[in-house]
Write a protein that holds these residues in place. Sequence first.
Motif, PDB file in Angstrom:
ATOM      1  N   ILE A   1      -2.210   0.889  -1.795  1.00 31.48           N
ATOM      2  CA  ILE A   1      -2.596  -0.351  -1.066  1.00 31.48           C
ATOM      3  C   ILE A   1      -4.080  -0.069  -1.227  1.00 31.48           C
ATOM      4  CG2 ILE A   1      -2.876  -1.509   0.765  1.00 31.48           C
ATOM      5  CD1 ILE A   1       0.198  -1.508   1.496  1.00 31.48           C
ATOM      6  N   ARG A   2      -4.662   1.190  -0.940  1.00 30.64           N
ATOM      7  CA  ARG A   2      -6.148   1.290  -1.057  1.00 30.64           C
ATOM      8  C   ARG A   2      -6.536   0.895  -2.253  1.00 30.64           C
ATOM      9  NH1 ARG A   2      -7.351   7.393  -1.429  1.00 30.64           N
ATOM     10  NH2 ARG A   2      -6.916   6.991  -3.357  1.00 30.64           N
ATOM     11  N   ASP A   3      -6.026   1.395  -3.476  1.00 30.27           N
ATOM     12  CA  ASP A   3      -6.538   0.952  -4.934  1.00 30.27           C
ATOM     13  C   ASP A   3      -6.158  -0.293  -5.265  1.00 30.27           C
ATOM     14  OD1 ASP A   3      -7.494   3.711  -4.413  1.00 30.27           O
ATOM     15  OD2 ASP A   3      -5.765   4.907  -5.568  1.00 30.27           O
ATOM     16  N   LEU A   4      -5.639  -0.924  -4.456  1.00 29.85           N
ATOM     17  CA  LEU A   4      -5.225  -2.566  -5.299  1.00 29.85           C
ATOM     18  C   LEU A   4      -6.381  -3.217  -5.441  1.00 29.85           C
ATOM     19  CD1 LEU A   4      -2.510  -3.745  -3.015  1.00 29.85           C
ATOM     20  CD2 LEU A   4      -2.350  -3.402  -5.366  1.00 29.85           C
ATOM     21  N   PRO A   5      -6.739  -3.604  -6.678  1.00 23.86           N
ATOM     22  CA  PRO A   5      -7.803  -4.595  -6.983  1.00 23.86           C
ATOM     23  C   PRO A   5      -7.661  -5.996  -6.505  1.00 23.86           C
ATOM     24  CG  PRO A   5      -6.259  -4.355  -8.886  1.00 23.86           C
ATOM     25  CD  PRO A   5      -5.533  -3.655  -7.817  1.00 23.86           C
ATOM     26  N   VAL A   6      -6.631  -6.317  -6.073  1.00 29.85           N
ATOM     27  CA  VAL A   6      -6.363  -7.713  -5.389  1.00 29.85           C
ATOM     28  C   VAL A   6      -6.209  -7.668  -3.683  1.00 29.85           C
ATOM     29  CG1 VAL A   6      -5.100  -8.467  -7.653  1.00 29.85           C
ATOM     30  CG2 VAL A   6      -3.879  -7.353  -5.777  1.00 29.85           C
ATOM     31  N   PRO A   7      -6.287  -8.609  -3.226  1.00 32.73           N
ATOM     32  CA  PRO A   7      -6.310  -8.790  -1.621  1.00 32.73           C
ATOM     33  C   PRO A   7      -4.998  -8.222  -1.119  1.00 32.73           C
ATOM     34  CG  PRO A   7      -6.291 -10.952  -2.620  1.00 32.73           C
ATOM     35  CD  PRO A   7      -6.597  -9.842  -3.679  1.00 32.73           C
ATOM     36  N   CYS A   8      -5.005  -7.468  -0.014  1.00 36.63           N
ATOM     37  CA  CYS A   8      -3.670  -7.121   0.674  1.00 36.63           C
ATOM     38  C   CYS A   8      -3.637  -7.133   1.983  1.00 36.63           C
ATOM     39  CB  CYS A   8      -3.139  -5.857   0.126  1.00 36.63           C
ATOM     40  SG  CYS A   8      -1.886  -5.160   1.010  1.00 36.63           S
ATOM     41  N   MET A   9      -2.589  -7.665   2.829  1.00 39.13           N
ATOM     42  CA  MET A   9      -2.703  -7.501   4.368  1.00 39.13           C
ATOM     43  C   MET A   9      -1.431  -6.728   4.524  1.00 39.13           C
ATOM     44  SD  MET A   9      -2.563 -10.083   7.449  1.00 39.13           S
ATOM     45  CE  MET A   9      -4.233  -9.884   7.560  1.00 39.13           C
ATOM     46  N   ALA A  10      -1.544  -5.559   5.207  1.00 36.32           N
ATOM     47  CA  ALA A  10      -0.518  -4.622   5.265  1.00 36.32           C
ATOM     48  C   ALA A  10      -0.236  -4.402   6.914  1.00 36.32           C
ATOM     49  CB  ALA A  10      -1.056  -3.160   4.827  1.00 36.32           C
ATOM     50  N   GLU A  11       1.333  -4.224   7.076  1.00 36.21           N
ATOM     51  CA  GLU A  11       1.823  -4.011   8.147  1.00 36.21           C
ATOM     52  C   GLU A  11       1.785  -2.258   8.669  1.00 36.21           C
ATOM     53  OE1 GLU A  11       5.947  -4.780  10.900  1.00 36.21           O
ATOM     54  OE2 GLU A  11       5.858  -4.914   8.851  1.00 36.21           O
TER      55      GLU A  11
END
Length: 488
Positions: free
Chosen positions: A235-245
């Motif tokens: 998730i840290r390295d994702l180039p796209v947006p992310c909202m994490a639980e």
Amino acid sequence: MESESMSPSAGSRRDEGANKRFGVVIFDDDKDPGAGWAAAYGDKAARRISGPDDLATGTIWWTNMTYEWFFRKTETWRRSWLRHDKYLVISHVAMLKEWGYDPKGIGADFVCVFAANLFNRIMNLAYGLVRQCEPKIRMDQVFVGQTLRHDLRRVLPEPEYPKGEAASIMKSGQAFEEYTVTGMRPQREARSIMLRRPRMLYAMEMLQTMIPRGPFEHMTGRALRAKSADKVTWIRDLPVPCMAEVSVERMTAEIAPVYGFGNSTDRDKRANRNWVAHPEFLVLQRLAEIDVKTAYVGREYASLMMEIPDAVKEFLTDSFNEYSWSAGIIAETIWRAATLAEEKSKVGSLREGEDKADTSWQGAWVKASDKVSMFLTSIELSKMGYTVVSYGLGWVQVSVQEEAMRDLINDGLSLGLIPNMVDIAEGAFDPNRRVQWGGDKKSHMLAQFQATRQRDLLWNLDRVPTIHPSKRKSYIASLHQKSKQGKI
């Protein structure tokens, strides 16, 4: 500080659309709209009133009545010419403190006249900005919302709001907090001091946040593990947006109290903070051992600033607005408008079990940027030995003993934070010597004028955005000359 002639917007002439006046009411009881003091802009003195029916309905009155009593415990909201105390992003009391007045030692009649001048400036600047985006609109069409933030959201691009299951997690206390209450205990017999980032610059910082674009795909823990055994790194390295639980398993003792993950801002509501937007995730995973449970992954990142109307961008970058307190209030109003919940008229009817999101996907990213920015400032103050009790929305609240006040103000200035003028002792800073300033160079003189308590100069500089553009340079040159001669 006398009332001054004023156009309805920066550089515009009074027109038929400017069909409202502005005033301030201080009720004797902020829970009861009864007797009190009132003054409209231009009045030389405040007058006693017996109640709202003594007020002109063609004037918008900013009152000291609390939001709770205005909307929920009385029917005051039905009087369309009244506004509650939180209509602006600042209260009457906070306004006085920023301008160097102790609210406890000032009469309500003075507050009405003083605040009416500033309220008039703010509202006319707001109207002028909307008019540049919508030339034919009238004041009575603009100022219709619960707050000025709701009124100014019209100058921002339409955001995307979570729907269905995603809407249920986009809640205050669950995916974000308006501000952070730390785990640091306030000192006994100490003062509570607010330090603030310059509003114009902070608004630009928030509006330059890269924002997400949907659609968002929900990924279960199994789906995340299929991508990588190390879910945090993926998730840290994702180039796209992310909202994490997430769940925070461990955080260092020095950082945890300041970060305040999951701390509630309301003693009557227990926080269950378990979702973080990407900007906060990137910081949190460096500071703590965390576990990722599920996530929502978006399509791409976009620039919010690129989508904002040119008139708004010009307002935020206009050098003539840098020293204007009222322009700063508008700037803060704009960036905070970008985080509002969806308008009720656009939500539509919800099915049983469906929920309404408290902010948009884009708003969650802006809120996360605010959290991170003010946390980084707060941790620096904490390392200096100060007790930070809360932070967010561009400010930090510190509990400090009287004898440490001077050091706190100096250290705050070194970090780019401006104190309220009321908290600066007379003569604490020499007007002929530059204060130590660690913020942006553009705001150095603003910090200088604030620290040296040059209230009359700041009052006149606050007028600059309301003066015709062709006359601003000569006006400022005149102010500079008067200041050198000691006339201001």
